[in-house]
Motif scaffolding. Structure first.
Motif, PDB file in Angstrom:
ATOM      1  N   ASP A   6      82.197  21.691  -4.643  1.00 51.48           N
ATOM      2  CA  ASP A   6      81.441  21.069  -3.553  1.00 51.48           C
ATOM      3  C   ASP A   6      80.127  21.803  -3.315  1.00 51.48           C
ATOM      4  O   ASP A   6      79.078  21.185  -3.105  1.00 51.48           O
ATOM      5  CB  ASP A   6      82.264  21.055  -2.259  1.00 51.48           C
ATOM      6  N   LEU A   7      80.177  23.121  -3.324  1.00 52.56           N
ATOM      7  CA  LEU A   7      78.960  23.901  -3.079  1.00 52.56           C
ATOM      8  C   LEU A   7      77.935  23.678  -4.179  1.00 52.56           C
ATOM      9  O   LEU A   7      76.741  23.493  -3.912  1.00 52.56           O
ATOM     10  CB  LEU A   7      79.311  25.383  -2.963  1.00 52.56           C
ATOM     11  N   GLU A   8      78.396  23.681  -5.423  1.00 53.20           N
ATOM     12  CA  GLU A   8      77.462  23.539  -6.540  1.00 53.20           C
ATOM     13  C   GLU A   8      76.838  22.147  -6.618  1.00 53.20           C
ATOM     14  O   GLU A   8      75.735  21.984  -7.141  1.00 53.20           O
ATOM     15  CB  GLU A   8      78.185  23.864  -7.852  1.00 53.20           C
ATOM     16  N   SER A   9      77.528  21.143  -6.081  1.00 56.25           N
ATOM     17  CA  SER A   9      76.994  19.787  -6.145  1.00 56.25           C
ATOM     18  C   SER A   9      76.063  19.450  -4.980  1.00 56.25           C
ATOM     19  O   SER A   9      75.487  18.364  -4.942  1.00 56.25           O
ATOM     20  CB  SER A   9      78.140  18.777  -6.190  1.00 56.25           C
ATOM     21  N   ALA A  10      75.911  20.377  -4.022  1.00 59.67           N
ATOM     22  CA  ALA A  10      75.015  20.140  -2.888  1.00 59.67           C
ATOM     23  C   ALA A  10      73.576  20.050  -3.361  1.00 59.67           C
ATOM     24  O   ALA A  10      73.149  20.772  -4.263  1.00 59.67           O
ATOM     25  CB  ALA A  10      75.164  21.268  -1.865  1.00 59.67           C
ATOM     26  N   THR A  11      72.808  19.158  -2.741  1.00 56.93           N
ATOM     27  CA  THR A  11      71.405  18.958  -3.107  1.00 56.93           C
ATOM     28  C   THR A  11      70.493  19.275  -1.931  1.00 56.93           C
ATOM     29  O   THR A  11      70.936  19.356  -0.774  1.00 56.93           O
ATOM     30  CB  THR A  11      71.162  17.502  -3.532  1.00 56.93           C
ATOM     31  N   VAL A  12      69.211  19.431  -2.227  1.00 58.12           N
ATOM     32  CA  VAL A  12      68.214  19.638  -1.168  1.00 58.12           C
ATOM     33  C   VAL A  12      68.202  18.441  -0.225  1.00 58.12           C
ATOM     34  O   VAL A  12      68.054  18.599   0.992  1.00 58.12           O
ATOM     35  CB  VAL A  12      66.819  19.877  -1.780  1.00 58.12           C
ATOM     36  N   ALA A  13      68.390  17.247  -0.760  1.00 62.87           N
ATOM     37  CA  ALA A  13      68.440  16.052   0.094  1.00 62.87           C
ATOM     38  C   ALA A  13      69.621  16.117   1.051  1.00 62.87           C
ATOM     39  O   ALA A  13      69.505  15.727   2.224  1.00 62.87           O
ATOM     40  CB  ALA A  13      68.521  14.790  -0.772  1.00 62.87           C
ATOM     41  N   ASP A  14      70.779  16.617   0.573  1.00 63.36           N
ATOM     42  CA  ASP A  14      71.935  16.793   1.455  1.00 63.36           C
ATOM     43  C   ASP A  14      71.594  17.752   2.597  1.00 63.36           C
ATOM     44  O   ASP A  14      71.935  17.512   3.763  1.00 63.36           O
ATOM     45  CB  ASP A  14      73.127  17.365   0.683  1.00 63.36           C
ATOM     46  N   ALA A  15      70.926  18.848   2.249  1.00 61.83           N
ATOM     47  CA  ALA A  15      70.565  19.838   3.266  1.00 61.83           C
ATOM     48  C   ALA A  15      69.586  19.254   4.273  1.00 61.83           C
ATOM     49  O   ALA A  15      69.701  19.494   5.482  1.00 61.83           O
ATOM     50  CB  ALA A  15      69.974  21.078   2.597  1.00 61.83           C
ATOM     51  N   ASN A  40      90.006  18.798  10.340  1.00 62.01           N
ATOM     52  CA  ASN A  40      90.813  19.891  10.870  1.00 62.01           C
ATOM     53  C   ASN A  40      91.520  20.704   9.793  1.00 62.01           C
ATOM     54  O   ASN A  40      91.850  21.866  10.013  1.00 62.01           O
ATOM     55  CB  ASN A  40      91.859  19.340  11.838  1.00 62.01           C
ATOM     56  N   ALA A  41      91.782  20.108   8.632  1.00 64.46           N
ATOM     57  CA  ALA A  41      92.647  20.738   7.647  1.00 64.46           C
ATOM     58  C   ALA A  41      91.916  21.373   6.477  1.00 64.46           C
ATOM     59  O   ALA A  41      92.493  22.202   5.773  1.00 64.46           O
ATOM     60  CB  ALA A  41      93.643  19.707   7.101  1.00 64.46           C
ATOM     61  N   HIS A  42      90.648  21.034   6.247  1.00 60.36           N
ATOM     62  CA  HIS A  42      90.024  21.449   4.993  1.00 60.36           C
ATOM     63  C   HIS A  42      89.573  22.912   5.004  1.00 60.36           C
ATOM     64  O   HIS A  42      89.497  23.545   6.052  1.00 60.36           O
ATOM     65  CB  HIS A  42      88.834  20.543   4.662  1.00 60.36           C
ATOM     66  N   ASP A  43      89.268  23.413   3.822  1.00 56.16           N
ATOM     67  CA  ASP A  43      88.830  24.789   3.619  1.00 56.16           C
ATOM     68  C   ASP A  43      87.368  24.923   4.068  1.00 56.16           C
ATOM     69  O   ASP A  43      86.463  24.434   3.403  1.00 56.16           O
ATOM     70  CB  ASP A  43      88.968  25.142   2.132  1.00 56.16           C
ATOM     71  N   GLY A  44      87.150  25.598   5.178  1.00 56.66           N
ATOM     72  CA  GLY A  44      85.807  25.718   5.722  1.00 56.66           C
ATOM     73  C   GLY A  44      84.899  26.661   4.954  1.00 56.66           C
ATOM     74  O   GLY A  44      83.678  26.633   5.145  1.00 56.66           O
ATOM     75  N   TYR A  45      85.461  27.503   4.088  1.00 54.42           N
ATOM     76  CA  TYR A  45      84.620  28.325   3.228  1.00 54.42           C
ATOM     77  C   TYR A  45      84.032  27.497   2.097  1.00 54.42           C
ATOM     78  O   TYR A  45      82.930  27.751   1.628  1.00 54.42           O
ATOM     79  CB  TYR A  45      85.423  29.495   2.659  1.00 54.42           C
ATOM     80  N   GLY A  46      84.794  26.499   1.638  1.00 57.35           N
ATOM     81  CA  GLY A  46      84.273  25.568   0.656  1.00 57.35           C
ATOM     82  C   GLY A  46      84.781  25.812  -0.747  1.00 57.35           C
ATOM     83  O   GLY A  46      85.160  26.926  -1.107  1.00 57.35           O
ATOM     84  N   SER A  47      84.796  24.731  -1.547  1.00 56.49           N
ATOM     85  CA  SER A  47      85.138  24.841  -2.958  1.00 56.49           C
ATOM     86  C   SER A  47      83.865  25.057  -3.760  1.00 56.49           C
ATOM     87  O   SER A  47      82.784  24.617  -3.369  1.00 56.49           O
ATOM     88  CB  SER A  47      85.833  23.566  -3.438  1.00 56.49           C
ATOM     89  N   PHE A  48      83.996  25.720  -4.892  1.00 56.53           N
ATOM     90  CA  PHE A  48      82.829  25.943  -5.751  1.00 56.53           C
ATOM     91  C   PHE A  48      82.235  24.615  -6.210  1.00 56.53           C
ATOM     92  O   PHE A  48      81.007  24.471  -6.282  1.00 56.53           O
ATOM     93  CB  PHE A  48      83.220  26.793  -6.961  1.00 56.53           C
ATOM     94  N   ARG A  77      84.148  21.715  11.335  1.00 57.32           N
ATOM     95  CA  ARG A  77      84.752  20.392  11.507  1.00 57.32           C
ATOM     96  C   ARG A  77      83.742  19.267  11.271  1.00 57.32           C
ATOM     97  O   ARG A  77      84.133  18.119  11.045  1.00 57.32           O
ATOM     98  CB  ARG A  77      85.342  20.261  12.907  1.00 57.32           C
ATOM     99  N   SER A  78      82.454  19.591  11.338  1.00 57.31           N
ATOM    100  CA  SER A  78      81.423  18.555  11.229  1.00 57.31           C
ATOM    101  C   SER A  78      81.075  18.201   9.784  1.00 57.31           C
ATOM    102  O   SER A  78      80.462  17.161   9.548  1.00 57.31           O
ATOM    103  CB  SER A  78      80.138  19.020  11.935  1.00 57.31           C
ATOM    104  N   GLU A  79      81.413  19.058   8.832  1.00 63.00           N
ATOM    105  CA  GLU A  79      80.918  18.829   7.477  1.00 63.00           C
ATOM    106  C   GLU A  79      81.648  17.655   6.820  1.00 63.00           C
ATOM    107  O   GLU A  79      82.847  17.454   7.024  1.00 63.00           O
ATOM    108  CB  GLU A  79      81.024  20.100   6.637  1.00 63.00           C
ATOM    109  N   PRO A  80      80.937  16.862   6.029  1.00 58.42           N
ATOM    110  CA  PRO A  80      81.525  15.660   5.439  1.00 58.42           C
ATOM    111  C   PRO A  80      82.431  15.976   4.253  1.00 58.42           C
ATOM    112  O   PRO A  80      82.337  17.042   3.648  1.00 58.42           O
ATOM    113  CB  PRO A  80      80.298  14.857   4.980  1.00 58.42           C
ATOM    114  N   GLU A  81      83.309  15.040   3.947  1.00 55.64           N
ATOM    115  CA  GLU A  81      84.154  15.190   2.764  1.00 55.64           C
ATOM    116  C   GLU A  81      83.271  15.307   1.518  1.00 55.64           C
ATOM    117  O   GLU A  81      82.241  14.649   1.402  1.00 55.64           O
ATOM    118  CB  GLU A  81      85.110  14.009   2.627  1.00 55.64           C
ATOM    119  N   GLY A  82      83.695  16.143   0.601  1.00 54.18           N
ATOM    120  CA  GLY A  82      82.898  16.401  -0.578  1.00 54.18           C
ATOM    121  C   GLY A  82      81.851  17.474  -0.381  1.00 54.18           C
ATOM    122  O   GLY A  82      81.125  17.819  -1.321  1.00 54.18           O
ATOM    123  N   ARG A  83      81.756  17.986   0.845  1.00 51.90           N
ATOM    124  CA  ARG A  83      80.783  19.036   1.144  1.00 51.90           C
ATOM    125  C   ARG A  83      81.469  20.182   1.895  1.00 51.90           C
ATOM    126  O   ARG A  83      80.938  20.708   2.862  1.00 51.90           O
ATOM    127  CB  ARG A  83      79.618  18.473   1.972  1.00 51.90           C
TER     128      ARG A  83
END
Length: 437
Positions: A177-186, A167-175, A48-54
């Protein structure tokens, strides 16, 4: 008059609690009966904590926490735990992420060092990030995309019941969103959520309390202090009109359906929440349960049926908003509408007629046995107390849960069943695309 409830005594686990200067909360529960310890660290961050787009980022970050830390190279955590004869893992939930080890008791300091080192900082590199994105994508392929009923219903039902992204989004994630994650995001995610003030450390098993306190202060005391972030309000209005949707699963050989109803706040309204926990078991647990007897054995309209609280199936580690879920798999040509009508009939019958002789006591005794079995192992005790401390500030509640289950009355279960009306229900139907229809 026959006894209508099970008489279940509370279990008194010894509990020591304290907080380090950097905000880390600590729970100790000694048990010298075997030379084994369980160590758990729970961070107040989940799906529930993860931001939109992630989407999927909380789970991705759990993987990154195993890729080396401030003083340890990649795979060192694995070698140190397994080299001591221990096991380890981590898991991501809606409302928290946990990391844990079971070890011989003489390896306590090793476990504390390992957890403290990654609390100071994991190795967030481009190589580690890209590698773990690929690992998570493969998990999604194996567990969701290439598996019959993948993600049913824990990923497919929330967007029917809920409207907001957390509450509604896919907690496993979309490809994407995952592929666009950066080290700065982490790095931002770590700074925000993986703070000492946002974590609980629990140690259970063969420990000397004074020695454990000394070791914990030695290894965690100098972890930089960062306060816990403010937790957003995830509340949503209840449904007033039934919602239903359906989708085709190309790999599913047979139809299936899952329904959910909102329940009281499991933290702030725990007394009102407990009857729903018992109700789910009355309806579905065991061959003599209501829905198994009616749907599986008598009508034969389903091949299996299950019920539970919370989308991940553990009623005592979830916050509001949450739900009671019922799910069933149907035979070839099964009629989902008929199954839902039968659910309504059985809920009405329970609400009006109550439970049969011994039905409640039998259910409560089985639930208490399950809870006691879970907490008999030192790791189960450490994990349970860590989450209860994190969410309620009451780790000792772990030992009281069986007796509290036993105090739920026939009238409370009837009242809970009466609230599970069709107009408050969200349902998702799986249409088979893999054979029988």
């Amino acid at each position: 008059m026959p006894t209508r409830r099970a008489r279940i005594p509370a279990t008194r686990y010894p509990v020591e609690r304290f907080t380090l200067d950097n905000g880390l909360r600590v729970v100790l529960t000694p048990d010298r009966s075997a030379p084994v310890i369980g160590v758990a660290v729970v961070y107040d961050v989940g799906i529930r904590s993860e931001p939109e787009g992630r989407t999927g980022f909380a789970h991705l970050f759990e993987h990154l926490m195993f890729q080396g830390s401030e003083n340890l190279e990649k795979l060192a955590h694995f070698r140190h735990v397994q080299g001591a004869g221990g096991t380890f893992n981590g898991s991501t939930h809606l409302d928290y992420t946990d990391y844990f080890e079971t070890l011989p008791s003489n390896a306590l300091e090793r476990a504390l060092f390992l957890e403290a080192d990654r609390m100071r900082g994991p190795r967030l590199t481009e190589e580690n990030l890209r590698n773990q994105v690929d690992v998570v994508k493969e998990e999604i392929r194996v567990n969701v995309l290439n598996r019959p009923y993948g993600g049913f219903p824990w990923l497919t039902l929330p967007p029917v019941l809920f409207d907001t992204f957390p509450n509604a989004h896919d907690g496993y994630g979309s490809f994407d969103d995952l592929e666009s994650a950066t080290v700065a995001d982490a790095a931002d995610f770590f700074r925000h959520y993986y703070a000492s003030g946002n974590a609980v450390l629990a140690v259970s098993g063969d420990i000397d309390t004074a020695e454990a306190v000394t070791l914990i202060e030695r290894h965690f005391g100098d972890v930089p202090a960062r306060p816990a972030p403010d937790r957003p309000d995830f509340a949503e209005p209840d449904l007033t009109v039934e919602r239903r949707t359906a989708y085709t699963d190309k790999l599913a050989p047979l139809p299936a359906v899952a329904s959910a109803w909102r329940v009281p706040d499991p933290i702030d309204d725990f007394a009102a929440y407990l009857p729903y926990v018992v109700l789910a078991e009355v309806l579905t647990d065991g061959d003599a349960s209501r829905l198994v007897e009616r749907l599986v054995r008598r009508d034969r309209t389903v091949t299996s049926v299950g019920g539970y609280l919370g989308f991940m199936g553990d009623p005592f580690d979830v916050r509001d908003p949450t739900a009671l879920l019922l799910q069933a798999h149907l035979p070839p040509g099964g009629d989902v509408d008929k199954v839902l009508r039968t659910l309504d009939e059985e809920l009405d019958r329970l609400a009006h007629d109550g439970l049969g002789d011994g039905e409640l006591a039998r259910t409560q005794a089985r639930m208490a046995t399950h809870l006691l079995r879970e907490t008999d192992a030192v790791l189960g005790r450490a994990l349970g107390m860590a989450v209860l401390e994190q969410q309620r500030g009451e780790p000792g509640l772990l030992g009281e849960l069986p007796s509290l289950i036993g105090e739920v009355t026939d009238e409370q279960v009837r009242a809970a069943a009466a609230t599970l009306r069709p107009e408050r229900r969200a349902s998702v139907e799986v249409l088979p695309g893999g054979g029988a229809r």
